[in-house]
Scaffold this active site. Structure first.
Site, mmCIF file in Angstrom:
data_model
loop_
_atom_site.group_PDB
_atom_site.id
_atom_site.type_symbol
_atom_site.label_atom_id
_atom_site.label_comp_id
_atom_site.label_asym_id
_atom_site.label_seq_id
_atom_site.Cartn_x
_atom_site.Cartn_y
_atom_site.Cartn_z
ATOM 1 N N ALA A 48 -6.137 16.008 -7.587
ATOM 2 C CA ALA A 48 -5.049 15.111 -7.196
ATOM 3 C C ALA A 48 -4.056 14.928 -8.339
ATOM 4 O O ALA A 48 -2.837 14.987 -8.136
ATOM 5 C CB ALA A 48 -5.622 13.767 -6.753
ATOM 6 N N TYR A 63 -10.492 14.176 -7.997
ATOM 7 C CA TYR A 63 -9.592 13.379 -8.832
ATOM 8 C C TYR A 63 -8.726 14.300 -9.696
ATOM 9 O O TYR A 63 -7.515 14.124 -9.783
ATOM 10 C CB TYR A 63 -10.387 12.410 -9.707
ATOM 11 C CG TYR A 63 -9.530 11.672 -10.712
ATOM 12 C CD1 TYR A 63 -8.674 10.654 -10.297
ATOM 13 C CD2 TYR A 63 -9.551 12.002 -12.068
ATOM 14 C CE1 TYR A 63 -7.863 9.982 -11.207
ATOM 15 C CE2 TYR A 63 -8.753 11.333 -12.984
ATOM 16 C CZ TYR A 63 -7.908 10.323 -12.546
ATOM 17 O OH TYR A 63 -7.110 9.675 -13.448
ATOM 18 N N ASP A 118 0.871 -1.175 0.000
ATOM 19 C CA ASP A 118 0.000 0.000 0.000
ATOM 20 C C ASP A 118 0.909 1.225 0.000
ATOM 21 O O ASP A 118 1.451 1.606 1.041
ATOM 22 C CB ASP A 118 -0.905 0.000 1.233
ATOM 23 C CG ASP A 118 -1.875 1.171 1.259
ATOM 24 O OD1 ASP A 118 -1.711 2.110 0.443
ATOM 25 O OD2 ASP A 118 -2.795 1.167 2.092
#
Length: 257
Positions: free
Chosen positions: A163, A160, A63
């Site tokens: 980002a 989104y 992760d």
């Protein structure tokens, strides 16, 4: 000389195509992502497909939004031997896709999707890059981020697109700091790419597909190999003077019609 290539999000879609492109040249590719089963299946399939070149794809589950996991990836990559020649940050996605009804409503919903899109698309790229930065081959190292057309046009809900846009100044700053080491840093910003989980592996509804294709000047949707080929070029000697750039691969859709 065999290159070592690290690809985050390497199990599916664009990341898988990038892994395939480097395996085809005979590179040792480490595909990193959260889904170990998907990564192992991709690694086995691509290694078998490209056995004639000597290319190998290895799976490494992690992760990357967690600092300790990014550091573990660095340690495991180093244990394989040698510097990292190419880093491709392809992990990410829009957490609003497939979210339950009402998940993004209100301030709590906004906090959720802005935070999670930041984790998925920014932290996953930044932390892996920061972890591997000291071991990127110098000179000749290549770092490539996967951005999006959304960074230029928006994504409907903002998080989104925001980002992905956050990666652009990171590319500029990193290119400046790593340039003296002979390392280039760039990003590729795809438009509508078929055959990816982002747009649905079974395809978009016809009207949505036709709308997105209609925005291009080329009259077709992109495919993962379009992005992989661009990434592979950026990692080649032919692109040694290309750095601090955002390469748009969207058939001209960003310009609109």
């Amino acid at each position: 000389m065999t290159r070592t290539v690290v690809v985050s999000g390497g199990g599916t879609g664009i990341g898988r195509a990038v892994c395939a492109a480097f395996a085809a040249e005979g590179a040792r590719v480490i595909a990193v992502g959260r889904r170990e089963d998907v990564l192992k299946r991709t690694a086995a399939e691509l290694t078998e497909r490209h056995e004639g070149t000597g290319g190998r794809v290895l799976a490494l589950a992690a992760d990357l939004a967690l600092p300790e996991e990014a550091d573990r990836v660095r340690d495991e990559v180093l244990a394989l031997g040698g510097p990292v020649d190419v880093l491709v940050n392809s992990a990410g996605g829009n957490v609003l896709i497939g979210a339950s009804d009402g998940a993004a409503e209100g301030t709590a919903g906004a906090a959720w999707h802005w935070t999670e899109n930041f984790r998925s698309n920014v932290l996953s790229a930044v932390l892996l890059t920061e972890a591997l930065q000291p071991v990127i081959a110098s000179p000749g190292g290549r770092i490539v981020m996967i951005s999006s057309i959304a960074a230029y046009r928006g994504s409907g809900a903002g998080s989104y697109a925001g980002a992905k846009a956050a990666l652009h100044p990171y590319v500029y700053d990193l290119a400046a700091s790593l340039g003296p080491r002979g390392v280039t840093v760039n990003a590729v910003a795809p438009g509508y790419i078929e055959q990816t989980g982002f747009f649905g592996t079974s395809g978009l509804p016809t009207d949505r597909h036709d709308l997105l294709v209609g925005q291009t000047h080329t009259g077709r949707a992109g495919v993962p190999e379009d992005i992989a080929d661009t990434v592979h070029w950026l990692a080649s000697p032919a692109a040694s003077q290309v750095t601090a750039q955002i390469i748009q691969v969207n058939g001209g859709a960003e310009r609109g019609r």
